[in-house]
Design an enzyme around this catalytic site. Structure first.
Site, PDB file in Angstrom:
ATOM      1  N   HIS A  63      26.272  16.163  57.458  1.00 42.71           N
ATOM      2  CA  HIS A  63      26.362  16.146  55.770  1.00 42.71           C
ATOM      3  C   HIS A  63      25.540  17.415  54.984  1.00 42.71           C
ATOM      4  O   HIS A  63      24.464  17.627  55.566  1.00 42.71           O
ATOM      5  CB  HIS A  63      25.939  14.882  55.170  1.00 42.71           C
ATOM      6  CG  HIS A  63      26.996  13.731  55.679  1.00 42.71           C
ATOM      7  ND1 HIS A  63      26.890  12.607  55.360  1.00 42.71           N
ATOM      8  CD2 HIS A  63      28.319  14.078  56.337  1.00 42.71           C
ATOM      9  CE1 HIS A  63      28.170  11.866  55.824  1.00 42.71           C
ATOM     10  NE2 HIS A  63      28.927  12.642  56.326  1.00 42.71           N
ATOM     11  N   GLU A  96      23.412  16.929  52.696  1.00 41.36           N
ATOM     12  CA  GLU A  96      21.914  16.614  52.746  1.00 41.36           C
ATOM     13  C   GLU A  96      21.079  16.746  53.887  1.00 41.36           C
ATOM     14  O   GLU A  96      20.195  17.416  53.817  1.00 41.36           O
ATOM     15  CB  GLU A  96      21.621  15.187  52.174  1.00 41.36           C
ATOM     16  CG  GLU A  96      22.654  14.752  50.889  1.00 41.36           C
ATOM     17  CD  GLU A  96      23.917  14.320  51.237  1.00 41.36           C
ATOM     18  OE1 GLU A  96      24.631  14.907  51.978  1.00 41.36           O
ATOM     19  OE2 GLU A  96      24.342  13.160  50.749  1.00 41.36           O
ATOM     20  N   CYS A 106      25.289   9.153  51.276  1.00 36.96           N
ATOM     21  CA  CYS A 106      25.592   8.064  52.344  1.00 36.96           C
ATOM     22  C   CYS A 106      24.321   7.415  52.635  1.00 36.96           C
ATOM     23  O   CYS A 106      23.408   7.704  52.632  1.00 36.96           O
ATOM     24  CB  CYS A 106      26.527   8.404  53.489  1.00 36.96           C
ATOM     25  SG  CYS A 106      25.800   9.433  54.598  1.00 36.96           S
ATOM     26  N   CYS A 155      22.154   9.532  55.214  1.00 31.64           N
ATOM     27  CA  CYS A 155      21.307  10.793  54.543  1.00 31.64           C
ATOM     28  C   CYS A 155      20.400  10.012  53.526  1.00 31.64           C
ATOM     29  O   CYS A 155      19.134  10.838  53.274  1.00 31.64           O
ATOM     30  CB  CYS A 155      22.419  11.684  53.623  1.00 31.64           C
ATOM     31  SG  CYS A 155      23.393  12.612  54.624  1.00 31.64           S
TER      32      CYS A 155
HETATM   33 ZN   LIG Z   1      25.626  11.886  54.444  1.00 30.58          ZN
END
Ligand SMILES: [Zn+2]
Length: 149
Positions: free
Chosen positions: A72, A74, A100, A103
């Site tokens: 991701h 992040e 999420c 993260c």
């Molecule tokens: Zn994430």
């Protein structure tokens, strides 16, 4: 809102717009997410969702599902700092989508103190975890950014 808060909001809008532009770097088709980490008015890291270094630049498998090893935005921004001389401690993260839960854990451990995001996600567990950790979380609606870039 006082003058300092207004100024901060203007900066937040500007950085989130930059994160939206940064998301265009993602070669993922299903979803493009961008993240910036800002500390003392300097962008110290950036990231977008994608496969790890050295892997092919393809996020989806033959069934158009996102590959499990896609990182991701992040996570990419935070791990990039690990390879630099910078520290994310006390920094702000600007991310185009709500983080999420995975993260959110990284954001907490990275010492990030503020998270600004511009797209809500049906699951709010990541956002809730950030709030539980005492991180300031701010949602900025893209259509309220105004016209100036
Ligand atoms: Zn994430």
């Amino acid at each position: 809102m006082d003058a300092a808060q207004l100024k901060q909001l203007e900066l937040d809008k500007r950085y989130i717009r930059m994160a939206i532009i940064w998301a265009e770097n993602s070669y993922c088709h299903r979803r493009k997410v961008g993240a910036l980490i800002v500390k003392e008015k300097m962008i110290i890291s950036d990231g977008y969702n994608g496969t790890p270094s050295g892997f092919e630049n393809v996020c989806e498998d033959e069934n158009n599902l996102t590959k499990p090893y896609v990182l991701h935005a992040e996570a990419n921004a935070i791990t990039k700092i690990a390879r630099s001389n910078n520290s994310s401690d006390g920094a702000t993260m600007y991310v185009t989508a709500a983080p999420c839960i995975e993260c959110a854990k990284l954001i907490i451990q990275a010492g990030i103190k503020r998270v600004i995001y511009s797209e809500k996600y049906r699951l709010e567990d990541g956002i809730n975890l950030l709030k539980r950790a005492g991180i300031e979380v701010l949602y900025l609606e893209p259509d309220k950014f105004g016209t100036e870039i």
